[in-house]
Design a protein around this motif. Structure first.
Motif, PDB file in Angstrom:
ATOM      1  N   LEU A  73      -1.419  -4.523  -0.288  1.00 16.13           N
ATOM      2  CA  LEU A  73      -1.278  -5.150   1.021  1.00 16.13           C
ATOM      3  C   LEU A  73      -0.649  -4.182   2.019  1.00 16.13           C
ATOM      4  O   LEU A  73       0.227  -3.390   1.651  1.00 16.13           O
ATOM      5  CB  LEU A  73      -0.423  -6.408   0.900  1.00 16.13           C
ATOM      6  N   PRO A  74      -1.063  -4.255   3.283  1.00 12.27           N
ATOM      7  CA  PRO A  74      -0.531  -3.313   4.276  1.00 12.27           C
ATOM      8  C   PRO A  74       0.953  -3.548   4.547  1.00 12.27           C
ATOM      9  O   PRO A  74       1.398  -4.687   4.717  1.00 12.27           O
ATOM     10  CB  PRO A  74      -1.382  -3.610   5.524  1.00 12.27           C
ATOM     11  N   ALA A  75       1.702  -2.456   4.561  1.00  5.56           N
ATOM     12  CA  ALA A  75       3.123  -2.538   4.894  1.00  5.56           C
ATOM     13  C   ALA A  75       3.285  -2.521   6.413  1.00  5.56           C
ATOM     14  O   ALA A  75       2.364  -2.156   7.151  1.00  5.56           O
ATOM     15  CB  ALA A  75       3.860  -1.364   4.264  1.00  5.56           C
ATOM     16  N   ASP A  76       4.485  -2.922   6.872  1.00  3.08           N
ATOM     17  CA  ASP A  76       4.722  -2.897   8.314  1.00  3.08           C
ATOM     18  C   ASP A  76       5.062  -1.482   8.763  1.00  3.08           C
ATOM     19  O   ASP A  76       4.985  -0.524   7.985  1.00  3.08           O
ATOM     20  CB  ASP A  76       5.817  -3.896   8.698  1.00  3.08           C
ATOM     21  N   GLU A  77       5.441  -1.330  10.019  1.00  2.24           N
ATOM     22  CA  GLU A  77       5.676   0.012  10.557  1.00  2.24           C
ATOM     23  C   GLU A  77       6.865   0.713   9.910  1.00  2.24           C
ATOM     24  O   GLU A  77       7.035   1.928  10.042  1.00  2.24           O
ATOM     25  CB  GLU A  77       5.890  -0.061  12.082  1.00  2.24           C
ATOM     26  N   ASN A  78       7.694  -0.057   9.189  1.00  3.54           N
ATOM     27  CA  ASN A  78       8.825   0.535   8.481  1.00  3.54           C
ATOM     28  C   ASN A  78       8.545   0.765   6.993  1.00  3.54           C
ATOM     29  O   ASN A  78       9.449   1.112   6.234  1.00  3.54           O
ATOM     30  CB  ASN A  78      10.064  -0.356   8.632  1.00  3.54           C
ATOM     31  N   GLY A  79       7.314   0.537   6.582  1.00  8.63           N
ATOM     32  CA  GLY A  79       6.947   0.759   5.184  1.00  8.63           C
ATOM     33  C   GLY A  79       7.276  -0.404   4.265  1.00  8.63           C
ATOM     34  O   GLY A  79       7.207  -0.269   3.044  1.00  8.63           O
ATOM     35  N   LYS A  80       7.624  -1.569   4.844  1.00  6.44           N
ATOM     36  CA  LYS A  80       7.991  -2.736   4.046  1.00  6.44           C
ATOM     37  C   LYS A  80       6.837  -3.728   3.966  1.00  6.44           C
ATOM     38  O   LYS A  80       6.039  -3.852   4.899  1.00  6.44           O
ATOM     39  CB  LYS A  80       9.198  -3.449   4.654  1.00  6.44           C
ATOM     40  N   LEU A  81       6.773  -4.452   2.842  1.00  5.71           N
ATOM     41  CA  LEU A  81       5.808  -5.541   2.700  1.00  5.71           C
ATOM     42  C   LEU A  81       6.454  -6.811   3.226  1.00  5.71           C
ATOM     43  O   LEU A  81       7.537  -7.199   2.778  1.00  5.71           O
ATOM     44  CB  LEU A  81       5.414  -5.712   1.231  1.00  5.71           C
ATOM     45  N   SER A  82       5.800  -7.490   4.155  1.00  6.40           N
ATOM     46  CA  SER A  82       6.378  -8.689   4.757  1.00  6.40           C
ATOM     47  C   SER A  82       5.920  -9.945   4.029  1.00  6.40           C
ATOM     48  O   SER A  82       4.855  -9.969   3.399  1.00  6.40           O
ATOM     49  CB  SER A  82       5.980  -8.792   6.231  1.00  6.40           C
ATOM     50  N   ALA A  83       6.724 -10.993   4.132  1.00  7.59           N
ATOM     51  CA  ALA A  83       6.403 -12.267   3.488  1.00  7.59           C
ATOM     52  C   ALA A  83       5.152 -12.887   4.099  1.00  7.59           C
ATOM     53  O   ALA A  83       4.352 -13.519   3.398  1.00  7.59           O
ATOM     54  CB  ALA A  83       7.587 -13.224   3.617  1.00  7.59           C
ATOM     55  N   SER A  84       4.971 -12.715   5.408  1.00  8.60           N
ATOM     56  CA  SER A  84       3.793 -13.306   6.059  1.00  8.60           C
ATOM     57  C   SER A  84       2.506 -12.662   5.546  1.00  8.60           C
ATOM     58  O   SER A  84       1.506 -13.349   5.320  1.00  8.60           O
ATOM     59  CB  SER A  84       3.900 -13.139   7.578  1.00  8.60           C
ATOM     60  N   THR A  85       2.541 -11.343   5.322  1.00  8.62           N
ATOM     61  CA  THR A  85       1.363 -10.654   4.783  1.00  8.62           C
ATOM     62  C   THR A  85       1.057 -11.134   3.371  1.00  8.62           C
ATOM     63  O   THR A  85      -0.100 -11.377   3.013  1.00  8.62           O
ATOM     64  CB  THR A  85       1.593  -9.128   4.773  1.00  8.62           C
ATOM     65  N   LEU A  86       2.104 -11.290   2.571  1.00 13.89           N
ATOM     66  CA  LEU A  86       1.924 -11.771   1.202  1.00 13.89           C
ATOM     67  C   LEU A  86       1.391 -13.198   1.188  1.00 13.89           C
ATOM     68  O   LEU A  86       0.425 -13.511   0.465  1.00 13.89           O
ATOM     69  CB  LEU A  86       3.250 -11.710   0.442  1.00 13.89           C
ATOM     70  N   SER A  87       1.985 -14.078   1.978  1.00 11.61           N
ATOM     71  CA  SER A  87       1.554 -15.483   2.013  1.00 11.61           C
ATOM     72  C   SER A  87       0.103 -15.605   2.453  1.00 11.61           C
ATOM     73  O   SER A  87      -0.667 -16.403   1.897  1.00 11.61           O
ATOM     74  CB  SER A  87       2.456 -16.282   2.964  1.00 11.61           C
ATOM     75  N   GLU A  88      -0.264 -14.814   3.430  1.00 12.67           N
ATOM     76  CA  GLU A  88      -1.651 -14.830   3.923  1.00 12.67           C
ATOM     77  C   GLU A  88      -2.630 -14.397   2.832  1.00 12.67           C
ATOM     78  O   GLU A  88      -3.694 -15.009   2.650  1.00 12.67           O
ATOM     79  CB  GLU A  88      -1.755 -13.901   5.140  1.00 12.67           C
ATOM     80  N   ALA A  89      -2.267 -13.353   2.085  1.00 16.63           N
ATOM     81  CA  ALA A  89      -3.125 -12.864   1.007  1.00 16.63           C
ATOM     82  C   ALA A  89      -3.255 -13.905  -0.100  1.00 16.63           C
ATOM     83  O   ALA A  89      -4.350 -14.123  -0.644  1.00 16.63           O
ATOM     84  CB  ALA A  89      -2.561 -11.560   0.447  1.00 16.63           C
ATOM     85  N   ILE A  90      -2.149 -14.549  -0.456  1.00 11.22           N
ATOM     86  CA  ILE A  90      -2.175 -15.578  -1.503  1.00 11.22           C
ATOM     87  C   ILE A  90      -3.063 -16.744  -1.085  1.00 11.22           C
ATOM     88  O   ILE A  90      -3.892 -17.236  -1.871  1.00 11.22           O
ATOM     89  CB  ILE A  90      -0.740 -16.068  -1.810  1.00 11.22           C
TER      90      ILE A  90
ATOM     91  N   ASP B 186       0.824  -1.213   0.000  1.00 18.06           N
ATOM     92  CA  ASP B 186       0.000   0.000   0.000  1.00 18.06           C
ATOM     93  C   ASP B 186       0.859   1.263   0.000  1.00 18.06           C
ATOM     94  O   ASP B 186       0.347   2.376  -0.074  1.00 18.06           O
ATOM     95  CB  ASP B 186      -0.983   0.011   1.178  1.00 18.06           C
ATOM     96  N   GLN B 187       2.187   1.072   0.041  1.00 15.56           N
ATOM     97  CA  GLN B 187       3.118   2.195  -0.067  1.00 15.56           C
ATOM     98  C   GLN B 187       3.651   2.372  -1.489  1.00 15.56           C
ATOM     99  O   GLN B 187       4.458   3.261  -1.749  1.00 15.56           O
ATOM    100  CB  GLN B 187       4.302   1.988   0.890  1.00 15.56           C
ATOM    101  N   SER B 188       3.220   1.504  -2.405  1.00 16.32           N
ATOM    102  CA  SER B 188       3.734   1.550  -3.775  1.00 16.32           C
ATOM    103  C   SER B 188       3.182   2.761  -4.523  1.00 16.32           C
ATOM    104  O   SER B 188       2.208   3.393  -4.101  1.00 16.32           O
ATOM    105  CB  SER B 188       3.382   0.269  -4.524  1.00 16.32           C
ATOM    106  N   ASN B 189       3.795   3.054  -5.669  1.00 14.21           N
ATOM    107  CA  ASN B 189       3.386   4.192  -6.482  1.00 14.21           C
ATOM    108  C   ASN B 189       2.011   3.957  -7.099  1.00 14.21           C
ATOM    109  O   ASN B 189       1.640   2.825  -7.414  1.00 14.21           O
ATOM    110  CB  ASN B 189       4.434   4.431  -7.587  1.00 14.21           C
ATOM    111  N   SER B 190       1.268   5.035  -7.332  1.00 17.94           N
ATOM    112  CA  SER B 190      -0.079   4.910  -7.898  1.00 17.94           C
ATOM    113  C   SER B 190      -0.057   4.331  -9.309  1.00 17.94           C
ATOM    114  O   SER B 190      -1.059   3.815  -9.793  1.00 17.94           O
ATOM    115  CB  SER B 190      -0.771   6.274  -7.922  1.00 17.94           C
ATOM    116  N   SER B 191       1.106   4.399  -9.993  1.00 18.38           N
ATOM    117  CA  SER B 191       1.204   3.849 -11.343  1.00 18.38           C
ATOM    118  C   SER B 191       0.970   2.337 -11.347  1.00 18.38           C
ATOM    119  O   SER B 191       0.552   1.773 -12.357  1.00 18.38           O
ATOM    120  CB  SER B 191       2.572   4.156 -11.944  1.00 18.38           C
TER     121      SER B 191
END
Length: 912
Positions: free
Chosen positions: A153-170, A133-138
């Protein structure tokens, strides 16, 4: 304009740009205008007679400069850097779109290999892609254009996308029957310059067979410094990687670099090889036209070559490290004042806010922008309002960071709450911050960038020694292939100006002059061509015009707009259908004589394109279209778009717009017109009968960079109703805002940013005027008519087609004679001509291309052609004489083989 005037104009332009940079610090970074300011100063129509370059140059200062936001100003800290350098003079949005579409095709092929009965449209409706959700609008726009759902997908408190968030979404999506196909990871997010962890995300993508694309548009340049390469740990998992040299690598816009792990995936997705796209060097070269949306390409590599050689690895590393050091200095200053707090800091970007909260932070930013001494932008991160402070200008030094900090503190003093400013000692700020054979060029240029920068005096001779021998001279008077590609002295100088000023625009606020000049120039052009009033930006209706990159892109934009309109209509009338079901039934139409870019657009837009047969004059007619539509509707399909051609690639034929338009109006089908080459002819009233029926058209495109004196890239596109384009391209804002200025051109295109292309049109149209343009077009058509008369006067030839500046002819007899003629022309290298196949006959396709071509050049070309024919006749007589003996005759017959496909014999290149 003659060469002497060009030298004077060019020198004046270089002096102007040099003076501009020398005085940049003295200028206000902000523009000083209100919305609509240019409309008061520019006439509503093109001047009839050309003006002097001195008059035009004065108006750059008088009209353009006040409306510029100076992106290379020392106090510009908005967005990200937009590279600009003296040596330098695509986008990440397009790269993301291409990689998303490639992942889509790879996933469809993978699933159909497992289950051949599975339909592509069924798979397409279930595809899903992911990003932070921190990625560019493009990225979100790319999903919209590619008809692929993008989950942010929601990023963590440091603005990063975590593997656990991605795996859960998949896992969640797969349980719903959806099909994950792509992850777009970010190296340097827009708001905070955060870096997704590829070492975590990569294995997930590998396990799930998901395409992993890395968007490193800004931060990728930092990897030139070894100490920062830890940020790309895990890059080996990536399928594609992109960064923009035009952001932070001193290369002027536009230049976006993309790499693929396996380029075959993209080539198989976008390969549209028609007969006229084949040539005999395919096995030895990179066919980049299969890796992009347009067919044609600007010579962007020259910019990279100049910059990398003149700065060297050392120079680029010093530049990057200098910016990072300046950001660290600013961070230190912010931390020294307890009224402020640092939200994030990475590379050349510092994000800070007032400790008193969002309202005070926003008030600080508003006051700073009102004063006009700094240009800053805001963002929201972790539900906090913050101010982004990127180091943008290549001219920025420590004194500029110190100035910016004083300005910020001065404004903060005026709005401070009861809290008193903590006293700090004054920092001492240091200024010192730490035609040849295929692949011929590989032997001339080293494999790596020189470590130390080189002198321009070494590079200039190499242009002549290395580059020029490998150029096909498109502006030679003896170039008669493809179509014209515009080039003029005003266009060259304008290109220098727009590269030198280095100004980009997204919306009006980012650069008022860029937007407003484009709005007026598109109206000038429309009036000049005699287009209906409803296409004008200043009309009372919703129509308008915008400059695109190429006709290929314009066709794609038109097709996507028509697709979106039809989906909306179908859902309103069939409430039980889903949008995926509607998209799976869509179909579009064009002529088999249309440019291959139309077919490629259908691949990109996921809309099957019917290539319909033409009449004996290569025109698409209403009866054929009606029959195709009725058949498809009977089969349950939904027609959504027709792409008509005004000036087809092969013979410059004109589809019957009046017949096609009435059918499209009855069926509510989007009608797009591709007039890339021939549209320029409508500047002459005597040719406007060729666009009879234009009132039915939803979108219209022609390329000023073909036959209109305007250097590439410049493709003009108009919409009858721009709201249809906005429905396809405009992203919904979380908090809707009233636009400062209408029209919003940024919502009518694929990229999110734009070059100042309107400046080229302004220069060209003012310096030539309507009269100059008409004289040029008529002269070129007269040269084609002269060639036609030469062909008709020679009994050995037959002339089959002549339209505007295109003449198609052949030698009488079977195709082998014409093929020998073409082969010999190519061998002798005195002319550049392409073949075409028409009514099952091989033709010589001769186009008047160069603006320098005169009657004497046509005479030269005809002498060359006829002399080759005489040689061939003598050679044929000799062969017949040698073949009289029975043994020789029998041996020849026994060894003769015949090609099953005539097309394989054609040595043909690329039509832009």
């Amino acid at each position: 304009m003659d060469t002497q005037e060009f030298r004077e104009f060019g020198k004046a332009a270089v002096d102007y740009i040099a003076d501009y940079f020398e005085t940049l610090r003295e200028r206000s970074v902000h523009h000083s205008v209100e919305p609509g300011y240019l409309s008061e100063h520019l006439p509503k129509e093109v001047p009839k007679k050309g003006e002097s370059w001195q008059t035009v140059l004065k108006d750059v200062d008088k009209l353009v400069q006040p409306g510029l936001t100076h992106w290379h100003h020392h106090n510009f800290h908005g967005y990200f850097p937009a590279a600009n350098s003296y040596p330098a003079i695509g986008s990440a949005s397009e790269t993301t779109f291409l990689c998303l579409l490639t992942s889509r095709e790879r996933k469809i092929q993978e699933l159909q290999a497992e289950n051949p009965d599975l339909k592509g449209e069924t798979i397409l409706g279930k595809l899903v892609a992911y990003s932070s959700d921190q990625s560019n609008s493009s990225i979100e726009r790319a999903g919209l254009l590619g008809s692929i759902q993008i989950r942010l997908l929601p990023a963590d408190e440091n603005g990063k996308l975590s593997a656990s968030t991605l795996s859960e979404a998949i896992h969640e999506d797969k349980s719903k029957g959806l099909i994950p196909c792509c992850l777009i990871a970010c190296f340097g997010t827009t708001a905070t310059c955060s870096f997704d962890d590829l070492t975590e995300l990569g294995p997930v993508c590998e396990r799930e067979k998901i395409w992993l694309h890395v968007d490193a548009a800004y931060a990728g340049a930092a990897l030139a410094c070894p100490e920062l390469r830890h940020l790309m740990k895990g890059i080996e998992f990536s399928d594609s990687f992109n960064f923009n040299p035009h952001k932070w690598l001193l290369v002027n816009y536009d230049c976006s670099a993309m790499w693929l792990k396996d380029s075959r995936c993209m080539q198989e997705s976008f390969n549209v090889d028609r007969i006229y796209l084949e040539h005999n060097k395919l096995a030895n070269i990179h066919e980049y036209r299969h890796w992009q949306i347009p067919l044609g390409r600007r010579f962007r590599a020259l910019k990279l070559w100049f910059v990398l050689r003149m700065y060297g690895v050392e120079g680029i590393q010093k530049y990057i490290r200098g910016h990072v050091a300046q950001a660290k200095l600013f961070e230190k200053l912010v931390r020294s004042d307890d009224r402020f707090e640092i939200v994030t800091s990475a590379l050349g970007l510092v994000c800070f806010r007032m400790s008193d909260g969002d309202i005070v932070t926003q008030k600080l930013l508003d006051k700073i922008m009102e004063r006009g001494n700094l240009f800053l932008m805001s963002a929201t991160f972790n539900q906090k309002r913050m101010i982004r402070f990127p180091i943008c200008s290549r001219f920025s030094e420590a004194q500029d960071i110190e100035y910016a900090w004083r300005e910020i503190c001065l404004v903060a003093d005026s709005i401070s709450t009861s809290r008193k400013r903590k006293r700090i000692s004054k920092y001492v700020i240091s200024r010192e911050f730490p035609y040849k054979k295929a692949r011929y060029l590989s032997n001339e240029i080293p494999e790596t960038v020189p470590f130390s920068g080189q002198s321009w005096k070494h590079i200039l001779p190499d242009v002549e020694r290395v580059i020029v021998p490998g150029l096909t001279h498109w502006h030679s008077p003896h170039f008669h292939a493809y179509f014209p590609t515009a080039n003029s002295y005003p266009g060259v100088v304008a290109e220098l100006f727009l590269s030198g000023l280095g100004c980009l625009s997204m919306d009006w606020r980012s650069n008022p002059a860029c937007v407003e000049l484009e709005v007026r120039m598109m109206d000038w052009l429309a009036k000049m061509l005699g287009l209906p009033e409803h296409f004008l930006n200043d009309s009372e209706g919703p129509g308008g015009g915008v400059i695109q990159n190429a006709a290929s892109e314009s066709t794609l934009v038109g097709l996507l707009s028509g697709k979106q309109r039809k989906v909306k209509e179908a859902l309103n009338t069939n409430i039980h259908m889903t949008s995926e079901e509607v998209r799976g039934k869509l179909v579009a139409y064009t002529s088999k004589e249309s440019n291959s870019s139309v077919e490629k657009a259908s691949l990109l837009a996921s809309v099957p394109m019917r290539l319909l047969p033409t009449d004996t004059d290569c025109r698409l007619r209403g009866e054929v279209l009606r029959e195709a539509i009725d058949k498809d509707k009977a089969d349950g399909l939904i027609p959504c778009c027709v792409v008509a051609s005004l000036g087809t690639t092969g013979t410059c034929a004109f589809d019957d717009l009046e017949e096609l338009g009435k059918i499209c109006e009855e069926e509510n089908i989007w009608l797009h017109v591709d007039a890339a080459y021939a549209g320029a002819a409508f500047v002459c009233p005597e040719y406007r009968y060729l666009m009879k029926g234009i009132e039915y058209v939803d979108s219209f495109n022609f390329n000023p960079h073909k036959w209109f004196f305007t250097n590439s890239d410049c493709s003009a596109m108009w919409f009858k109703n721009t709201k249809d384009a906005e429905a396809a391209f405009k992203l919904k804002a979380e908090i809707p805002e009233e636009p400062l200025y209408e029209p919003q051109l940024e919502n009518w295109q694929i990229p999110t940013s734009r070059r100042f292309r309107a400046l080229k049109l302004w220069f060209v149209m003012r310096l030539y005027g309507v009269e100059g343009m008409q004289k040029y077009i008529r002269h070129q058509v007269s040269l084609a008519k002269y060639l036609e008369s030469l062909v008709r006067s020679n009994e050995q030839f037959e002339q089959l087609v002549s339209s505007l500046g295109v003449v198609c002819f052949r030698l009488k007899g079977d195709d082998s004679l014409t093929q020998k003629l073409l082969d010999r022309i190519a061998e002798r290298k005195k002319l550049f001509i392409m073949p075409y196949y028409y009514r099952k006959k091989l033709l010589v396709r001769f186009v008047i291309c160069s603006r320098l071509t005169e009657k004497e050049d046509i005479d030269f070309a005809w002498r060359e052609i006829t002399s080759i024919v005489e040689e061939l006749q003598k050679s044929t007589k000799q062969e017949k004489s040698n073949a009289l003996s029975a043994p020789n005759l029998l041996a020849k017959v026994a060894s003769t083989t015949f090609s099953p496909d005539l097309n394989e014999k054609l040595n043909v290149g690329l039509f832009l």
